[in-house]
Enzyme design. Structure first.
Site, PDB file in Angstrom:
ATOM      1  N   SER A  49       0.832  -1.199   0.000  1.00  0.00           N
ATOM      2  CA  SER A  49       0.000   0.000   0.000  1.00  0.00           C
ATOM      3  C   SER A  49       0.875   1.261   0.000  1.00  0.00           C
ATOM      4  O   SER A  49       1.639   1.470  -0.940  1.00  0.00           O
ATOM      5  CB  SER A  49      -0.952  -0.044   1.199  1.00  0.00           C
ATOM      6  OG  SER A  49      -1.970   0.908   1.084  1.00  0.00           O
ATOM      7  N   ASP A  54      -0.021  -3.844  -3.929  1.00  0.00           N
ATOM      8  CA  ASP A  54      -1.095  -2.840  -3.926  1.00  0.00           C
ATOM      9  C   ASP A  54      -0.555  -1.409  -3.841  1.00  0.00           C
ATOM     10  O   ASP A  54      -0.821  -0.680  -2.890  1.00  0.00           O
ATOM     11  CB  ASP A  54      -2.057  -3.087  -2.760  1.00  0.00           C
ATOM     12  CG  ASP A  54      -3.080  -4.169  -3.069  1.00  0.00           C
ATOM     13  OD1 ASP A  54      -3.063  -4.702  -4.192  1.00  0.00           O
ATOM     14  OD2 ASP A  54      -3.895  -4.482  -2.186  1.00  0.00           O
ATOM     15  N   HIS A  65      -7.476  -6.004   0.192  1.00  0.00           N
ATOM     16  CA  HIS A  65      -6.291  -5.192   0.496  1.00  0.00           C
ATOM     17  C   HIS A  65      -5.550  -5.650   1.759  1.00  0.00           C
ATOM     18  O   HIS A  65      -4.316  -5.668   1.772  1.00  0.00           O
ATOM     19  CB  HIS A  65      -6.717  -3.727   0.611  1.00  0.00           C
ATOM     20  CG  HIS A  65      -5.588  -2.754   0.656  1.00  0.00           C
ATOM     21  ND1 HIS A  65      -4.596  -2.697  -0.312  1.00  0.00           N
ATOM     22  CD2 HIS A  65      -5.275  -1.785   1.561  1.00  0.00           C
ATOM     23  CE1 HIS A  65      -3.739  -1.731  -0.009  1.00  0.00           C
ATOM     24  NE2 HIS A  65      -4.125  -1.173   1.117  1.00  0.00           N
TER      25      HIS A  65
END
Length: 489
Positions: free
Chosen positions: A311, A338, A402
């Site tokens: 992320s 991600d 996620h």
């Protein structure tokens, strides 16, 4: 004595409230007796062939400042690198026992993390901070990380290890430990990815999971060599002395620059250990861990160092690859999980092999990213790396969401599946990331594509069925779609 003369507690009525109360009381006592956290699961043991050790290392820095921005409340620099903190996961000596307690998943003082989450929710005050602390204690307060604390490093590892899908086996031998430097995501900390890191350590890798102090995490305790401590909580634009020109994109860039500095300081510490200064690192560590570091000289394979992140950490890892490999960032590969979306623009200037993995939820949801579909931006980035002659992959892990690479689904499987839409088994969710990471690490060592990485494109777009160059083998169909591979650049 008649039943009517007994105290009320000894002659209960079987009402729904009474039954629920009894079940709850039994559950609380059960959790207490077995050392389990309330309403959640313990983290599982690691599945690899090696025992796993962990050390928390906090090392003083030279006061490096990456921005002139200051806090409103104190006037102190917001991006001053006083120390760098990371948890080091490693293959441990077989049978080694530790006389130290296992690390808590939420480090003490728990109130620092709880107050940080309250600040994220913009409801931080004495009452809400107390409520968050009690809630966090009830959910995960007693959860521990399975790795053994501060035990000796394993002497050596096999030359190469392959996943179950790989048929070609190299000759056996010995080598130093490949190194992965891992950067966590927004609203996370170094302990949110312990199973992913520990699983890799159980397979022969050394993983340094950094605790970022850039304001993106909930809370952290900075510890200095002289014994002084101070908490650092999540902070945003409203907590900083800035003018109107310093907006959210400026803040994110400042955070990414600070993260890069922490990554470079982590590399400095790892290099010092590998060069024979482990005893000094231990002496300067206020966390009092690393007593065996003096024997780790020459144990790391610094020619096979990978930067990894999830992320916000994935975006930061891509930034750290600009100009790599170089002395400050000797990265020969990047594992990017991600990246992008709300964490800022992505660095396309990458000249080393990379593997970008999207969770299913990240690929499935269409997002506009600086004027283009996010999926297209990532795909073009990976194609660009291939065109520069470096192997690069872009793929989607099916059924995942996620948080699937984090510990959260393992600790709260029902809650996370319900709130995130993940359909994959929580153990498979982490496992697919670990397996493909190992194949990527082996590619960097042997320059040979194996397992999933040996395949070509199966889906040039997410969930397409007619434009890939190869049909996905049955063993992978439940878990993967490959969008870019080296042969298809």
């Amino acid at each position: 004595m008649s039943r009517s003369r007994l105290p009320p507690i000894l002659r209960p009525r079987l009402t729904p409230r009474y039954v629920v109360s009894c079940v709850a009381a039994v559950y609380v006592v059960y959790c207490w007796l077995w050392g389990m956290p309330l309403f959640s699961s313990n983290l599982p043991a690691y599945s690899g062939p090696h025992s796993v050790g962990v050390i928390d290392i906090e090392s003083p820095c030279d006061g490096r400042k990456t921005s002139d921005v200051k806090f409103k409340s104190t006037g102190e620099p917001a991006f001053l690198l006083e120390t760098v903190l990371f948890s080091l996961y490693y293959p441990a000596m077989k049978g080694a026992k530790s006389d130290k307690p296992k690390h808590l998943w939420v480090p003490k003082p728990l109130s620092v993390t709880a107050e940080g989450y309250a600040k994220f929710a913009h409801i931080s005050n004495f009452l809400t901070n107390s409520i968050f602390t009690v809630a966090l204690w009830g959910l995960t307060g007693s959860t521990t990380i399975p790795a053994n604390v501060d035990v000796p490093l394993r002497e050596n590892v096999p030359t190469l290890k392959f996943t179950e899908h790989v048929e070609d086996k190299p000759e056996a031998g010995e080598e130093n430990f490949p190194v992965i430097v891992f950067s966590h995501g927004m609203a996370s900390s170094r302990t949110d990815y312990t199973h992913f890191c520990g699983e890799l350590a159980s397979r022969g890798y050394v993983v340094a999971a950094i605790e970022h102090r850039d304001g993106s995490g909930p809370g952290t305790m900075i510890m200095n060599v002289d014994g002084t401590e101070k908490p650092l909580y999540h902070f945003g634009l409203g907590d900083l002395q800035v003018d109107a020109s310093f907006d959210t994109p400026e803040l994110k860039q400042a955070q990414l620059d600070f993260r890069q500095a922490e990554i470079e300081e982590t590399v400095r510490v790892l290099r010092a250990v590998n060069d024979g200064s482990g005893a000094t690192i231990f002496e300067m560590n206020p966390r009092k861990e690393g007593e065996h570091l003096s024997s780790w000289e020459g144990k790391f394979d610094m020619t096979n160092v990978t930067i990894a992140g999830h992320s916000y950490g994935a975006t930061g890892a891509l930034q750290a690859l600009k100009g790599a490999p170089c002395p400050e960032r000797p990265f020969h590969g990047g594992l990017i999980l991600d990246p992008g979306k709300s964490s800022g623009p992505l660095n396309h200037d990458v000249d080393v092999p990379i593997l970008i993995v999207h969770s299913n939820s990240w690929s499935k949801k269409h997002s506009v990213f600086f004027g283009q579909p996010h999926f297209t931006v990532v795909k073009d980035l990976v194609k660009g790396v291939n065109k520069r002659g470096k192997a690069a992959w872009f793929m989607t892990s099916l059924g995942t969401s996620h948080p699937s690479v984090t510990d959260a689904p393992l600790i709260e499987p029902t809650l996370l599946s319900w709130t995130t839409g993940s359909t994959i088994d929580v153990y498979d969710g982490v496992g697919v990331y670990v397996n493909v990471t190992e194949e990527f690490m082996l590619y960097q060592k042997a320059h040979k594509r194996m397992g999933l990485l040996a395949l070509d494109v199966t889906h040039s777009e997410y969930d397409s069925h007619d434009n890939g160059t190869q049909e996905m083998p049955q063993a992978y169909q439940r878990f993967w779609q490959i969008h870019v591979a080296p042969d298809s650049a």
